[in-house]
Write an enzyme that holds these catalytic residues in place. Structure first.
Site, PDB file in Angstrom:
ATOM      1  N   VAL A  52       0.801  -1.221   0.000  1.00 23.96           N
ATOM      2  CA  VAL A  52       0.000   0.000   0.000  1.00 23.96           C
ATOM      3  C   VAL A  52       0.837   1.276   0.000  1.00 23.96           C
ATOM      4  CG1 VAL A  52      -2.033  -1.029   1.068  1.00 23.96           C
ATOM      5  CG2 VAL A  52      -0.214  -0.112   2.518  1.00 23.96           C
ATOM      6  N   TYR A  53       2.156   1.183   0.106  1.00 28.01           N
ATOM      7  CA  TYR A  53       2.967   2.395   0.087  1.00 28.01           C
ATOM      8  C   TYR A  53       2.876   3.047  -1.290  1.00 28.01           C
ATOM      9  CZ  TYR A  53       5.134   0.967   4.528  1.00 28.01           C
ATOM     10  OH  TYR A  53       5.377   0.604   5.833  1.00 28.01           O
ATOM     11  N   ALA A  54       2.326   4.264  -1.302  1.00 25.65           N
ATOM     12  CA  ALA A  54       2.093   4.993  -2.559  1.00 25.65           C
ATOM     13  C   ALA A  54       1.317   4.122  -3.541  1.00 25.65           C
ATOM     14  CB  ALA A  54       3.397   5.472  -3.167  1.00 25.65           C
ATOM     15  N   GLY A  56       1.432   1.005  -4.162  1.00 27.88           N
ATOM     16  CA  GLY A  56       2.256   0.054  -4.893  1.00 27.88           C
ATOM     17  C   GLY A  56       3.472   0.651  -5.570  1.00 27.88           C
ATOM     18  N   LYS A  80       4.690  -6.219   2.932  1.00 31.43           N
ATOM     19  CA  LYS A  80       3.518  -6.485   3.767  1.00 31.43           C
ATOM     20  C   LYS A  80       2.271  -6.549   2.904  1.00 31.43           C
ATOM     21  CE  LYS A  80       5.525  -3.193   7.044  1.00 31.43           C
ATOM     22  NZ  LYS A  80       6.095  -2.327   5.996  1.00 31.43           N
TER      23      LYS A  80
END
Length: 335
Positions: A52-54, A56, A80
């Site tokens: 979920v960081y940015a 993907g 994660k």
């Protein structure tokens, strides 16, 4: 950089981890590549990201670096899954179908066929734990995952997952700093009992322990962001100000930075394997790497223990101390 075993496993990782939460949002691909090279040059190995960081993009940047700049084998790669929520047929979260689909998407973005450490990003109360852990078992048995861990779990959740998993869990990620020592109550004892190593996130008190907020809010800081202001503001209290002053005083006496003092304190706490440092740029990362040269004298460590021992003001129901999710009045740490 010193290497440590992750929990009771045979996996060895650097005692500092490079976080990538800002990659693709505040950190472009060139800056990310320079930071990763500096981290590896300093002896770092553990790189932590999430699907979920940015949305993907952080994983995609890593994939580009593996393809063009850095051999995949030089990195202990951790990602994660389980924090994503959507209205599609799989619904996100920690269901078996959603987790395995997320893993496949992560591997595709990073251009690799396995991750060294796959972590359940948050407890999902809507999915049976056995179902969630069955996805982890399949991911490991299929070779797509080497080791498994959890993140943002309460102490009883760490214990429940460790007891129920078909394979040993090796790590838990939790917020831990001089400003937030809540993990010492339940998470650390549970992790220690089950042979699970702690990977602290937020070791710099969401940036507050660097001292940069003592005289106001820098315009280019997270605290000035409409989105992340509440995330930082949780630690901008009178209690935090006293702790920051103690850190600044210690740094002055040692001839180093408040950042290095705060990071060295959490790095060498019992049960800690590797704090995750989310540097926005190379300059911030170099400040964190400087802590590698610092070992706090017992007197200073004791003074910092004492000034930070007062409990953190409880967060609202639903906060990190309750069920692993973010408090309702602040952004989730993975957004």
């Amino acid at each position: 950089m010193e290497q440590r075993r992750l929990g009771a496993s045979g996996l060895r990782v650097s005692r500092l981890a490079l976080g990538t939460m800002t990659w693709g949002r505040d950190t472009d691909a060139d800056e990310a590549g320079a930071s990763l090279l500096a981290f590896l040059d300093a002896g770092g190995t553990l790189v932590d990201t999430a699907d979920v960081y940015a949305d993907g993009e952080a994983e995609a940047i890593l994939g580009g670096l593996f393809a063009d700049v850095i051999p995949r084998t030089e990195v202990v790669l951790a990602t994660k899954a389980g924090a994503r929520r959507d209205d599609g047929p799989f619904g996100g979260g920690a269901s078996r179908s959603s987790l395995l689909a997320s893993l496949d998407a992560s591997l595709d973005r990073m251009g690799t066929d396995y991750v060294d450490l796959w972590q359940l990003h948050a407890w999902d109360p809507e999915v049976p734990l056995d179902e969630t852990l069955s996805a982890v078992d399949l991911a490991v048995s299929s070779g797509r995952v080497r080791y498994a861990g959890v993140a943002n779990y309460a102490g009883w959740q760490v214990a429940a997952a460790a007891r129920s998993a078909g394979l040993p869990l090796v790590s838990v990620q939790s917020e831990y700093s001089l400003l937030d020592r809540g993990v010492e109550d339940e998470v650390l004892p549970a992790a220690s009992y089950h042979g699970v190593g702690l990977l602290p996130w937020g070791p710099l008190g969401r940036g507050v322990l660097t001292g940069k907020y003592r005289d106001g809010t820098p315009h280019d800081s997270r605290g000035a962001s409409a989105t992340l202001g509440p995330y930082v503001g949780r630690h901008r209290t009178e209690r935090a100000a006293r702790i920051v002053q103690a850190v600044v005083t210690a740094a002055h006496g040692l001839g180093t930075s408040p950042l290095a003092v705060a990071l060295a304190w959490v790095r060498d706490r019992p049960g800690v394997v590797a704090p995750v440092v989310g540097a926005r740029d190379g300059a911030q990362l170099l400040g964190s790497l400087a802590a590698e040269e610092l070992t706090l004298p017992p007197a200073i460590r004791g003074a910092l223990d004492d000034v930070s021992s007062a409990p953190l003001v409880p967060v609202p129901d639903g906060g990190p101390g309750a069920d692993g999710a973010a408090a309702e009045d602040e952004p989730a740490p993975w957004t």
